[in-house]
Design a protein around this motif. Structure first.
Motif, PDB file in Angstrom:
ATOM      1  N   ALA A  28       4.797   5.925   8.361  1.00 48.61           N
ATOM      2  CA  ALA A  28       3.785   4.905   8.746  1.00 48.61           C
ATOM      3  C   ALA A  28       4.525   3.463   9.185  1.00 48.61           C
ATOM      4  CB  ALA A  28       2.608   4.477   7.837  1.00 48.61           C
ATOM      5  N   LYS A  29       4.025   2.843   9.930  1.00 49.18           N
ATOM      6  CA  LYS A  29       4.522   1.395  10.490  1.00 49.18           C
ATOM      7  C   LYS A  29       3.831   0.295   9.466  1.00 49.18           C
ATOM      8  CE  LYS A  29       5.390  -1.599  14.286  1.00 49.18           C
ATOM      9  NZ  LYS A  29       5.011  -1.819  15.803  1.00 49.18           N
ATOM     10  N   LYS A  30       4.790  -0.315   8.623  1.00 47.41           N
ATOM     11  CA  LYS A  30       4.304  -1.182   7.717  1.00 47.41           C
ATOM     12  C   LYS A  30       3.927  -2.396   8.527  1.00 47.41           C
ATOM     13  CE  LYS A  30       6.873  -3.818   5.669  1.00 47.41           C
ATOM     14  NZ  LYS A  30       7.893  -4.507   4.587  1.00 47.41           N
ATOM     15  N   VAL A  31       2.641  -2.982   8.131  1.00 50.77           N
ATOM     16  CA  VAL A  31       2.121  -4.175   8.797  1.00 50.77           C
ATOM     17  C   VAL A  31       2.361  -5.385   7.830  1.00 50.77           C
ATOM     18  CG1 VAL A  31       0.367  -5.576  10.008  1.00 50.77           C
ATOM     19  CG2 VAL A  31       0.591  -3.110  10.501  1.00 50.77           C
ATOM     20  N   GLY A  32       2.006  -4.931   6.650  1.00 44.31           N
ATOM     21  CA  GLY A  32       2.156  -6.099   5.548  1.00 44.31           C
ATOM     22  C   GLY A  32       2.016  -5.505   4.102  1.00 44.31           C
ATOM     23  N   VAL A  33       2.861  -5.992   3.238  1.00 41.71           N
ATOM     24  CA  VAL A  33       2.474  -5.657   1.701  1.00 41.71           C
ATOM     25  C   VAL A  33       2.449  -6.954   1.091  1.00 41.71           C
ATOM     26  CG1 VAL A  33       3.170  -4.444  -0.170  1.00 41.71           C
ATOM     27  CG2 VAL A  33       3.570  -3.241   1.925  1.00 41.71           C
ATOM     28  N   ARG A  34       1.258  -7.509   0.781  1.00 39.22           N
ATOM     29  CA  ARG A  34       1.129  -8.812   0.118  1.00 39.22           C
ATOM     30  C   ARG A  34       0.574  -8.690  -1.117  1.00 39.22           C
ATOM     31  NH1 ARG A  34      -2.546 -12.920   0.535  1.00 39.22           N
ATOM     32  NH2 ARG A  34      -4.324 -11.539   1.495  1.00 39.22           N
ATOM     33  N   GLU A  35       1.023  -9.515  -1.962  1.00 44.22           N
ATOM     34  CA  GLU A  35       0.713  -9.681  -3.182  1.00 44.22           C
ATOM     35  C   GLU A  35      -0.274 -10.650  -3.440  1.00 44.22           C
ATOM     36  OE1 GLU A  35       2.146  -9.326  -8.224  1.00 44.22           O
ATOM     37  OE2 GLU A  35       3.679 -10.151  -6.433  1.00 44.22           O
ATOM     38  N   THR A  36      -1.702 -10.286  -3.905  1.00 44.72           N
ATOM     39  CA  THR A  36      -2.748 -11.636  -3.966  1.00 44.72           C
ATOM     40  C   THR A  36      -2.862 -12.088  -5.415  1.00 44.72           C
ATOM     41  OG1 THR A  36      -4.227  -9.874  -4.139  1.00 44.72           O
ATOM     42  CG2 THR A  36      -3.770 -10.497  -1.906  1.00 44.72           C
ATOM     43  N   THR A  37      -2.670 -11.267  -6.555  1.00 47.30           N
ATOM     44  CA  THR A  37      -2.724 -11.679  -7.679  1.00 47.30           C
ATOM     45  C   THR A  37      -1.633 -10.963  -8.661  1.00 47.30           C
ATOM     46  OG1 THR A  37      -4.364  -9.851  -8.488  1.00 47.30           O
ATOM     47  CG2 THR A  37      -5.453 -11.724  -7.768  1.00 47.30           C
ATOM     48  N   CYS A  38      -1.172 -11.718  -9.807  1.00 47.16           N
ATOM     49  CA  CYS A  38      -0.134 -11.313 -10.408  1.00 47.16           C
ATOM     50  C   CYS A  38      -0.367 -11.701 -12.038  1.00 47.16           C
ATOM     51  CB  CYS A  38       1.248 -12.081  -9.990  1.00 47.16           C
ATOM     52  SG  CYS A  38       2.442 -11.596 -10.818  1.00 47.16           S
ATOM     53  N   ARG A  39      -0.048 -10.699 -12.954  1.00 47.97           N
ATOM     54  CA  ARG A  39      -0.445 -11.001 -14.217  1.00 47.97           C
ATOM     55  C   ARG A  39       0.569 -12.029 -14.942  1.00 47.97           C
ATOM     56  NH1 ARG A  39       0.098  -7.490 -18.130  1.00 47.97           N
ATOM     57  NH2 ARG A  39       1.743  -5.931 -17.110  1.00 47.97           N
ATOM     58  N   VAL A  40       1.751 -12.201 -14.407  1.00 49.22           N
ATOM     59  CA  VAL A  40       2.590 -13.033 -14.912  1.00 49.22           C
ATOM     60  C   VAL A  40       2.094 -14.778 -15.117  1.00 49.22           C
ATOM     61  CG1 VAL A  40       4.808 -14.144 -14.389  1.00 49.22           C
ATOM     62  CG2 VAL A  40       4.678 -11.845 -13.745  1.00 49.22           C
ATOM     63  N   SER A  41       2.413 -15.343 -16.082  1.00 51.09           N
ATOM     64  CA  SER A  41       1.872 -16.453 -16.481  1.00 51.09           C
ATOM     65  C   SER A  41       2.416 -17.494 -15.418  1.00 51.09           C
ATOM     66  CB  SER A  41       1.646 -16.985 -17.731  1.00 51.09           C
ATOM     67  OG  SER A  41       3.279 -16.837 -17.984  1.00 51.09           O
ATOM     68  N   THR A 101      -2.540  -7.195  -7.960  1.00 57.30           N
ATOM     69  CA  THR A 101      -3.092  -6.627  -6.738  1.00 57.30           C
ATOM     70  C   THR A 101      -2.339  -6.697  -5.697  1.00 57.30           C
ATOM     71  OG1 THR A 101      -5.116  -7.294  -7.499  1.00 57.30           O
ATOM     72  CG2 THR A 101      -5.237  -6.651  -5.307  1.00 57.30           C
ATOM     73  N   TYR A 102      -2.517  -5.649  -4.867  1.00 58.55           N
ATOM     74  CA  TYR A 102      -1.481  -5.568  -3.457  1.00 58.55           C
ATOM     75  C   TYR A 102      -2.189  -5.229  -2.343  1.00 58.55           C
ATOM     76  CZ  TYR A 102       2.402  -5.845  -6.814  1.00 58.55           C
ATOM     77  OH  TYR A 102       3.338  -6.021  -7.985  1.00 58.55           O
ATOM     78  N   GLU A 103      -2.266  -6.007  -1.309  1.00 57.85           N
ATOM     79  CA  GLU A 103      -2.827  -5.546  -0.153  1.00 57.85           C
ATOM     80  C   GLU A 103      -1.921  -4.961   0.823  1.00 57.85           C
ATOM     81  OE1 GLU A 103      -6.329  -5.552   0.344  1.00 57.85           O
ATOM     82  OE2 GLU A 103      -6.629  -6.938  -1.463  1.00 57.85           O
ATOM     83  N   VAL A 104      -2.204  -3.570   1.197  1.00 54.91           N
ATOM     84  CA  VAL A 104      -1.168  -2.994   1.969  1.00 54.91           C
ATOM     85  C   VAL A 104      -2.104  -2.678   3.336  1.00 54.91           C
ATOM     86  CG1 VAL A 104       0.360  -0.779   2.100  1.00 54.91           C
ATOM     87  CG2 VAL A 104      -0.119  -1.871  -0.079  1.00 54.91           C
ATOM     88  N   VAL A 105      -1.252  -2.839   4.455  1.00 56.09           N
ATOM     89  CA  VAL A 105      -1.849  -2.698   5.892  1.00 56.09           C
ATOM     90  C   VAL A 105      -0.565  -2.077   6.496  1.00 56.09           C
ATOM     91  CG1 VAL A 105      -2.738  -3.977   8.204  1.00 56.09           C
ATOM     92  CG2 VAL A 105      -2.936  -4.881   5.640  1.00 56.09           C
ATOM     93  N   PHE A 106      -0.834  -0.921   7.324  1.00 54.03           N
ATOM     94  CA  PHE A 106      -0.073  -0.079   7.994  1.00 54.03           C
ATOM     95  C   PHE A 106      -0.775   0.472   9.153  1.00 54.03           C
ATOM     96  CE2 PHE A 106      -2.081   2.308   4.638  1.00 54.03           C
ATOM     97  CZ  PHE A 106      -2.213   3.665   5.042  1.00 54.03           C
ATOM     98  N   ARG A 107      -0.087   1.043   9.872  1.00 53.88           N
ATOM     99  CA  ARG A 107      -0.439   1.922  11.183  1.00 53.88           C
ATOM    100  C   ARG A 107      -0.092   3.244  11.306  1.00 53.88           C
ATOM    101  NH1 ARG A 107       1.469  -2.360  15.965  1.00 53.88           N
ATOM    102  NH2 ARG A 107       0.392  -4.327  15.176  1.00 53.88           N
ATOM    103  N   ASP A 108      -1.255   4.230  11.567  1.00 51.85           N
ATOM    104  CA  ASP A 108      -1.030   5.478  11.630  1.00 51.85           C
ATOM    105  C   ASP A 108      -0.139   5.908  12.664  1.00 51.85           C
ATOM    106  OD1 ASP A 108      -1.309   8.240  11.844  1.00 51.85           O
ATOM    107  OD2 ASP A 108      -3.333   8.337  11.865  1.00 51.85           O
ATOM    108  N   PRO A 109       1.116   6.419  12.399  1.00 51.80           N
ATOM    109  CA  PRO A 109       2.094   6.953  13.318  1.00 51.80           C
ATOM    110  C   PRO A 109       1.635   7.963  14.328  1.00 51.80           C
ATOM    111  CG  PRO A 109       2.787   7.660  11.502  1.00 51.80           C
ATOM    112  CD  PRO A 109       1.419   6.991  11.326  1.00 51.80           C
ATOM    113  N   ARG A 110       0.767   8.493  14.036  1.00 54.27           N
ATOM    114  CA  ARG A 110       0.252   9.848  14.773  1.00 54.27           C
ATOM    115  C   ARG A 110      -0.340   9.467  16.124  1.00 54.27           C
ATOM    116  NH1 ARG A 110      -3.685  13.053  11.197  1.00 54.27           N
ATOM    117  NH2 ARG A 110      -4.537  10.897  11.130  1.00 54.27           N
ATOM    118  N   GLY A 111      -0.222  10.464  17.283  1.00 55.53           N
ATOM    119  CA  GLY A 111      -0.895  10.237  18.528  1.00 55.53           C
ATOM    120  C   GLY A 111      -2.211  10.733  18.686  1.00 55.53           C
ATOM    121  N   ALA A 112      -2.938  10.330  19.519  1.00 54.65           N
ATOM    122  CA  ALA A 112      -4.404  10.947  19.708  1.00 54.65           C
ATOM    123  C   ALA A 112      -4.532  12.375  19.496  1.00 54.65           C
ATOM    124  CB  ALA A 112      -5.150  10.277  20.890  1.00 54.65           C
TER     125      ALA A 112
END
Length: 668
Positions: A156-169, A228-239
């Motif tokens: 899969a083609k990664k668009v973004g992996v972003r951490e929105t919250t973290c338990r670390v103080s 929490t991690y928000e993962v966005v990717f693209r489907d590499p398969r064709g139609a």
């Protein structure tokens, strides 16, 4: 479920260190684990070992993003190229969320992961900690790298992996993306660029702490209860590929799964989860039946019958359309009814089989023994909970890798010795547990045959005998110590300079030293042992009564006594001895008496000679004439020699006659 960090993470870190020219033995020093344990997959080390190892490795390699690189590497190692795992992962984006969830659960079981998909091409990963395990930024980077590694394995083609919250103080967030942060006493968060020294204008206020102690830094809310991690990717398969996977591809995939089920002895939970995820809307899956293949085959037959095309062409010779339609519908209903009947029969069989299996599993779980099923190619097919508790996750691994921690097949593998169902191999073998502990097991191996009489698998039953082996070792050590002590005692009794006689409270001789037999003038001690000491005739009547009274008093008072006595040896000698009797007390009872006798005859003789010379000297000095001198000398000599009668005669030189000069004890 095991708790800790999978050794695959440490093995991948060892590979990174070696590739970058660093010494991988660093892990052995920091974790305290053996190199063999680190290189063995699916064992678990504690969380602190990971924290220390990553911290030191990052400093050595000067790599701030080392944890992220490590996570990417170890995740891709779970999906080797051209493997069935990677092929299944590339079937579509729907499998990516499941793969991320399994990867995190397998590699980092200290976290509880929850993966949800809001819409196609987007996944949300939530992590919460279990217990009081320490959580650092290295953990966040490691998880992020694992997510990216799964995406790369899926193609899969990664668009973004972003951490929105973290338990670390917030105050432990440290350095993030080239920026350093600190919090002052007023709750202000200061930010400065790394490498920029202190001074006016070097820092700026990035914000303030929220009332709950949290604050956003570069888009991440620190101090939150979970990560929490928000993962966005693209489907590499064709139609076309997506259309195929949505229609006939699902059927082909199901058929491949069914063929795999038919070839296997039982269905593993991962295959069950994969099939249920794809076909759960079509059939009524029941979790209690997921380890049998009969129900899958039954539903396969039902799907095959339901997919039969219309039978209209069979009745093309019938002229009436109404009759042709009726016959087609009737034949279709008959076929479907037959398929339904066969399905119910298979389901009934599956239920009976599952009940028997569940009863067997309950017995195996409560038996206290580890039970495994091993295929002829040495792959572990089944293991009861006790095996998982001892060795970790072993299903699907080779027996020599999972149980013996060896990459090669055992030199004398016991499976090769089993030729038929009646053969049983018993052995005692030492295994290393998942925690690195060495334990002994008594193992029974038997063959399980299929309907054709061929060996389908091998069943091993292992019973932990570590306590018994430890007890046997302790007994062996105790026996060895006892033997050494006995040999030392025997040597002491054989070489003791004094005579030692062991008697019981009734004065029976139990044992005596070699010196005692010599002292008593006996050829051997067999004739003396077991006899009454006072019945041996070694003491005169007067001394025997006196010594017996001393012995009785010693036993009553339980105190050692010392005395002197004269012994009449069996070879005719008369001996003066010094004796020390020591009672050996156990509780309030005298168990036996140790008598130590020393021959003082020579010393007594020397004392007698000294006293005799002293007596003669005094007589010469004090006597008025020769007769008086001889009389005093004779009296002293008789007293020293312990004889009541004595006499001294003088010879006349001229007549050669004898004259009594000094009588003692004689009547005139």
């Amino acid at each position: 479920m095991p708790n800790g960090i999978n050794t695959r993470v440490f093995s991948a870190l060892s590979g990174l260190l070696q590739e970058k020219g660093a010494d991988p033995s660093l892990l052995v020093e920091t974790t305290g684990a053996e190199r063999k344990l680190i290189q063995t997959p699916d064992r678990y080390l504690d969380n602190e070992a990971l924290i220390v190892s990553l911290s030191q490795a990052r400093q050595i390699l000067h790599a701030p993003e080392l944890a992220r690189e490590l996570g990417n590497r170890v995740a891709q190692e779970l999906f080797p190229k051209d493997s069935t795992e990677r092929l299944a992962l590339r079937n579509g984006p729907g499998n990516i969320g499941t793969a991320i969830n399994r990867t995190l659960h397998r590699l980092l079981p200290i976290f509880s992961a929850r993966v949800t998909g809001a819409r196609p091409g987007q996944v949300r990963v939530e992590l919460t900690g279990q217990g009081a395990d320490l959580h650092t930024r290295d953990h966040c980077q490691l998880v992020r790298g694992m997510i990216e590694g799964v995406l790369q394995s899926a193609g899969a083609k990664k668009v973004g992996v972003r951490e929105t919250t973290c338990r670390v103080s917030v105050d432990r967030a440290g350095e993030i993306m080239g920026k350093a942060y600190r919090i002052d006493d007023e709750g202000r968060v200061w930010e400065r660029s790394l490498g920029q020294g202190p001074g006016p204008g070097a820092e700026r206020v990035a914000g303030r702490l929220a009332p709950d102690g949290a604050h956003a830094v570069q888009g991440t809310v620190f101090g939150h209860r979970l990560c929490t991690y928000e993962v966005v990717f693209r489907d590499p398969r064709g139609a076309r590929r997506r259309a195929w996977d949505a229609s006939f591809g699902r059927v082909m995939n199901f058929l491949r799964v069914v063929v795999a089920l038919e070839r296997s002895v039982m269905v593993d939970p991962e295959t069950y989860e994969q099939v249920r995820a794809q076909w759960g809307r079509w059939v009524s899956w029941e979790p209690s039946y997921h380890l049998t293949k009969s129900k899958y085959l039954a539903y396969l037959g039902m799907l095959a019958l339901a997919s039969i095309p219309s039978f209209g062409q069979i009745f093309t010779t019938v002229g009436d359309d109404l009759v042709r339609t009726f016959l087609t519908a009737l034949l279709t209903l008959l076929v479907l009814g037959l398929g339904f009947l066969l399905t119910q029969m298979q389901v009934g069989y599956a239920r009976r089989l599952c009940r028997e299996r569940e009863d067997a599993e309950k017995f195996l779980e409560s038996s206290g023994m580890g039970v495994t099923l091993i295929s002829p190619d040495r792959t572990i097919l089944y293991a009861n909970p006790l095996v998982h508790e001892t060795h970790g996750e072993v299903i699907g691994q080779k027996c020599h890798e999972a149980l013996c921690w060896d990459t090669e097949v055992c030199r004398e593998c016991p499976l090769d010795r089993i030729k038929s169902e009646g053969d049983v191999v018993e052995m005692e073998k030492q295994y290393t547990t998942r925690l690195g502990e060495r334990r002994w097991f008594h193992v029974n191996l038997t063959a399980v045959l299929d309907r054709r009489g061929q060996v389908a698998s091998y069943m091993t039953v292992a019973h932990d005998i570590t306590s018994r082996r430890q007890l046997e070792d302790e007994v062996a050590r105790g026996r060895s110590e006892l033997l050494r002590s006995e040999n030392k005692y025997r040597n002491f009794m054989a070489n003791a300079a004094d005579a030692i006689i062991i008697t019981d409270p009734e004065h029976r001789v139990l044992e005596m030293s070699h010196r005692a037999t010599e002292l008593f003038g006996a050829a051997e001690q067999e004739g003396l042992v077991g006899q009454d000491f006072f019945g041996l005739g070694l003491l005169s009547n007067e001394d025997a009564e006196r010594v017996r009274a001393i012995f009785d008093e010693m036993i009553r008072e339980r105190r050692p006594r010392a005395f002197e006595a004269r012994l009449a040896a069996r070879d005719g000698r008369t001996l003066d001895v010094e004796c020390r009797a020591i009672p050996i007390v156990n509780g309030d009872q005298v168990e036996w008496v140790q008598n130590i006798m020393r021959d003082v005859t020579a010393r007594k003789q020397q004392e007698l000679e000294k006293d005799l010379l002293l007596s003669i000297s005094h007589a010469i000095k004090d006597a008025p004439n020769l007769e008086a001198l001889l009389q005093q000398a004779l009296a002293g000599l008789c007293a020293i020699m312990r004889v009541p009668i004595g006499a001294i005669f003088l010879q006349n030189r001229d007549s050669h006659s004898l004259r009594l000069a000094a009588p003692t004890g004689l009547r005139s």
